[in-house]
Scaffold this motif. Structure first.
Motif, PDB file in Angstrom:
ATOM      1  N   SER A   1       0.842  -1.200   0.000  1.00 14.77           N
ATOM      2  CA  SER A   1       0.000   0.000   0.000  1.00 14.77           C
ATOM      3  C   SER A   1       0.872   1.242   0.000  1.00 14.77           C
ATOM      4  O   SER A   1       1.931   1.277   0.626  1.00 14.77           O
ATOM      5  CB  SER A   1      -0.891   0.039   1.249  1.00 14.77           C
ATOM      6  N   LYS A   2       0.415   2.233  -0.747  1.00 16.17           N
ATOM      7  CA  LYS A   2       1.144   3.496  -0.784  1.00 16.17           C
ATOM      8  C   LYS A   2       0.151   4.613  -1.054  1.00 16.17           C
ATOM      9  O   LYS A   2      -0.727   4.477  -1.901  1.00 16.17           O
ATOM     10  CB  LYS A   2       2.185   3.449  -1.911  1.00 16.17           C
ATOM     11  N   ARG A   3       0.264   5.681  -0.266  1.00 15.64           N
ATOM     12  CA  ARG A   3      -0.587   6.833  -0.567  1.00 15.64           C
ATOM     13  C   ARG A   3       0.263   8.087  -0.689  1.00 15.64           C
ATOM     14  O   ARG A   3       1.257   8.237  -0.009  1.00 15.64           O
ATOM     15  CB  ARG A   3      -1.674   7.006   0.507  1.00 15.64           C
TER      16      ARG A   3
ATOM     17  N   LEU B   1      -4.425  10.503  -1.695  1.00 16.26           N
ATOM     18  CA  LEU B   1      -4.630   9.650  -2.864  1.00 16.26           C
ATOM     19  C   LEU B   1      -3.971   8.293  -2.638  1.00 16.26           C
ATOM     20  O   LEU B   1      -2.772   8.204  -2.417  1.00 16.26           O
ATOM     21  CB  LEU B   1      -4.016  10.331  -4.090  1.00 16.26           C
ATOM     22  N   VAL B   2      -4.787   7.245  -2.695  1.00 22.49           N
ATOM     23  CA  VAL B   2      -4.236   5.902  -2.536  1.00 22.49           C
ATOM     24  C   VAL B   2      -3.755   5.437  -3.909  1.00 22.49           C
ATOM     25  O   VAL B   2      -4.546   5.225  -4.811  1.00 22.49           O
ATOM     26  CB  VAL B   2      -5.300   4.931  -1.987  1.00 22.49           C
TER      27      VAL B   2
ATOM     28  N   ASN C   1      -3.094   0.051  -3.639  1.00 20.76           N
ATOM     29  CA  ASN C   1      -4.102  -0.333  -2.670  1.00 20.76           C
ATOM     30  C   ASN C   1      -4.105  -1.848  -2.491  1.00 20.76           C
ATOM     31  O   ASN C   1      -4.680  -2.577  -3.302  1.00 20.76           O
ATOM     32  CB  ASN C   1      -5.473   0.178  -3.165  1.00 20.76           C
TER      33      ASN C   1
ATOM     34  N   ASP D   1       3.788   2.418   2.286  1.00 24.03           N
ATOM     35  CA  ASP D   1       3.195   2.714   3.598  1.00 24.03           C
ATOM     36  C   ASP D   1       2.791   1.438   4.328  1.00 24.03           C
ATOM     37  O   ASP D   1       2.640   1.427   5.543  1.00 24.03           O
ATOM     38  CB  ASP D   1       1.974   3.629   3.432  1.00 24.03           C
TER      39      ASP D   1
ATOM     40  N   GLY E   1      -4.928   1.776  -8.607  1.00 21.09           N
ATOM     41  CA  GLY E   1      -4.114   1.282  -7.520  1.00 21.09           C
ATOM     42  C   GLY E   1      -4.450  -0.120  -7.048  1.00 21.09           C
ATOM     43  O   GLY E   1      -3.854  -0.626  -6.102  1.00 21.09           O
TER      44      GLY E   1
END
Lengths: 326, 250
Positions: free
Chosen positions: B8-10, B14-15, B18, B54, B210
């Motif tokens: 996961s990265k935002r 904004l994701v 996901n 993340d 995502g």
């Protein structure tokens, strides 16, 4: 191979000059040109090959000069020993500065400003403490003889500096053909792309600033024996920093012979400037400023780049473009 | 070989990645496809260490590589190309490739020789002495590939190496990529050129907003209604079907 021959020709061409030229003025002129070539070579390692434009190389020059002067005056250390220790001390200062600056990823004009600031800090410190002679400066005792790196004639300094310049030419040549040089140039051209190929930009730049600092420091040690006097403005003032960066920029950034060519050209121009404008203090800096603008606009590859496709020229334009936008 | 686990990265609110999980098999060619802005390049940036995720984990050969710097990850054996090509503009082609060759070769001669052999492999043999800035788009794409390849990677991440190439140039680069796999390098590629994806990949994942929305062989992907809706469109899907079955539409 061609470059090695060029270095040899350069060495052999300059070697007999003191025997052929009897004018003290010209020998001094040549000696000073070689001195600034040597200082420029130090800057070129970091600025020309590494793309890190230092505006404060006086930091290293001054540290070397003070190191050797203080050791000689306070502790009676031999000038040659002082020369080596000056290089070590300036290398350590280089490593320390580099560690701080590169750790936080400062590049371009930010790097330039921090080096300028460090040199200023050291200038103020040298002005304050008594062991550096504070504002009065330090007078190094005259002890003529090779043993104390002081020579009876100017020719001795000429030969010493010629050896140092040639040593630096050889070192630069080696570096350009070594893994370290390849990595340094990759970092200069594109740091992210270099990282993607396994190059650690931090340690590469750190090594470059350490080597560059050590060489500039050894130049300071020679300066002290040549002029027998050092004060905070000479050691850490902006004039020396400007000389150090202007010489390779005029000659050709990131080239082996650039600093040598630049030093001779710059000092010819400075001499002419003095004839035309007289000895008005600071006017040579105005001239240098104009020269820098002209070089960046019209000859970003330096004199060495005349009629040759660019090699590291983008860096210079990028730096000034970035500063303009910042 | 490469396991992506619930990544996961935002970026702010904004994701961009996901909960993405997939596994790249050793020796395969896999493709990551999806519309622009789906987050493909961001996943590459996380695998290669340029962005920190993340959440989730990235395992390479059984070990987590989260938190390693890009240069460390390259040393482990993952090399990437950049979608926007990043040549060392002031260096010539040989010197460009030699930078990567130096990763496992200290000597200049060995690095230059390796660089030359890589250049021949990707079809840059005639341009070794050209400045990188003087290359055409196709040349720069090949240089990007050559640089990554010069680090002797186990896993090669190719980010749109065919974008901007004409069909003839694409036809030239497809066998090169296949040859790289045959030499034992696992390949994960991001690509919009569906012809190349169909032609090269053993396995394909489709990313949208995502999120992974499909996974399978290229043929399975081409018939997936979700993929057709989100990315391929009906026309392209039909053409891919035709390509697979060998029927030619006029």
């Amino acid at each position: 191979m061609r470059i090695l021959i060029a270095i040899l020709v350069f060495f052999l061409a300059l070697l007999p000059l003191p025997l052929l030229i009897h004018s003290d003025f010209w020998i001094t002129w040549l000696t000073l040109a070689l001195f600034y070539a040597y200082l420029g070579q130090a800057w070129n390692l970091l600025g020309g090959y590494g793309g890190q434009f230092s505006f404060g190389h006086a930091l290293f020059f001054g540290t070397g000069a003070y190191c050797t002067a203080v050791l000689q005056i306070q502790f009676g250390v031999n000038a040659w020993g002082g020369f080596v220790l000056a290089a070590v001390a300036a290398g350590i200062v280089g490593a320390g500065t580099g560690w701080l600056v590169f750790r936080y990823g400062l590049r371009g004009s930010y790097f330039a400003l921090v080096t300028l600031a460090f040199a200023e800090v050291f200038r103020i410190l040298a002005n304050t403490f008594s062991f550096t002679g504070a504002g009065v400066g330090l007078l190094v005792p005259l002890q003529p003889g090779i043993a104390q790196m002081q020579f009876e004639t100017k020719a001795g300094f000429f030969w010493l500096l010629l050896l140092l310049v040639v040593g630096c030419l050889l070192f630069t040549w080696w570096m350009q053909n070594a893994r370290f040089g390849a990595r340094l140039m990759a970092v200069r051209e594109n740091e992210d792309a270099a990282r993607a190929l396994g190059v650690d930009p931090f340690s590469t730049k750190l090594l470059a600033i350490t080597a560059s600092g050590a060489i500039a420091g050894s130049a300071g040690a020679v300066y002290v024996q040549l002029f027998l006097y050092i004060d905070p403005n000479i050691a850490y003032g902006p004039a020396m920093s400007v000389e150090a960066l202007l010489v390779p920029i005029i000659g050709g950034l990131g080239t082996i012979f650039g600093p040598v060519l630049g030093a001779f050209a710059l000092h010819a121009i400075a001499e002419i400037g003095q004839l035309v404008f007289g000895e008005a203090p600071g006017l040579n800096l105005v001239l240098y400023g104009l020269l820098l603008v002209v070089m960046v606009l019209f000859l970003p590859n330096g004199l060495f780049g005349l009629g040759r496709v660019g090699f590291g020229s983008g860096a210079l334009r990028r730096l000034f473009k970035r500063s303009a936008h910042a | 070989m490469l396991e992506i686990v619930q990544l996961s990265k935002r970026f702010g609110g904004l994701v961009v990645t996901n909960d993405v999980s997939f596994t790249v098999q050793s020796g395969s060619i896999s493709a990551l496809i999806g519309p622009n802005g789906a987050g493909k390049t961001t996943i590459f940036a996380q695998i290669s260490g340029f962005h920190q995720p993340d959440g989730g984990d990235i395992r390479f050969e059984g070990q987590s590589i989260i938190g390693l710097t890009p240069e460390r990850i390259c040393l482990r054996g993952i090399a990437r190309t950049f979608q926007i090509v990043q040549p060392f503009a002031g260096l010539n082609v040989r010197e460009n490739i030699a930078v990567g060759a130096h990763l496992h070769r200290a000597g200049r001669r060995a690095a230059l020789e390796h660089a030359e052999s890589i250049a021949h492999r990707v079809g840059l043999g005639a341009q070794l002495d050209k400045p990188a800035a003087a290359l055409t788009v196709a040349g720069r794409k090949r240089l990007e590939l050559a640089k990554a390849l010069s680090t002797d990677p186990k896993l090669l991440l190719l980010d749109e190496v065919m974008a901007g190439l004409n069909p003839a140039e694409i036809d030239e680069i497809i066998p090169i990529i296949r040859g790289i796999r045959q030499s034992g390098v696992t390949i994960l590629l991001i690509e919009h050129v569906m012809r190349a994806v169909m032609n090269l990949s053993d396995h394909t994942w489709v990313l949208n907003n995502g999120r992974l929305i499909a996974s399978g062989t290229p043929a399975q992907i081409a018939t997936d209604p979700q993929v057709i809706e989100a990315y391929l469109g009906h026309g392209a899907a039909a053409r891919m079907q035709a390509q697979r079955t060998g029927v030619h539409h006029a």
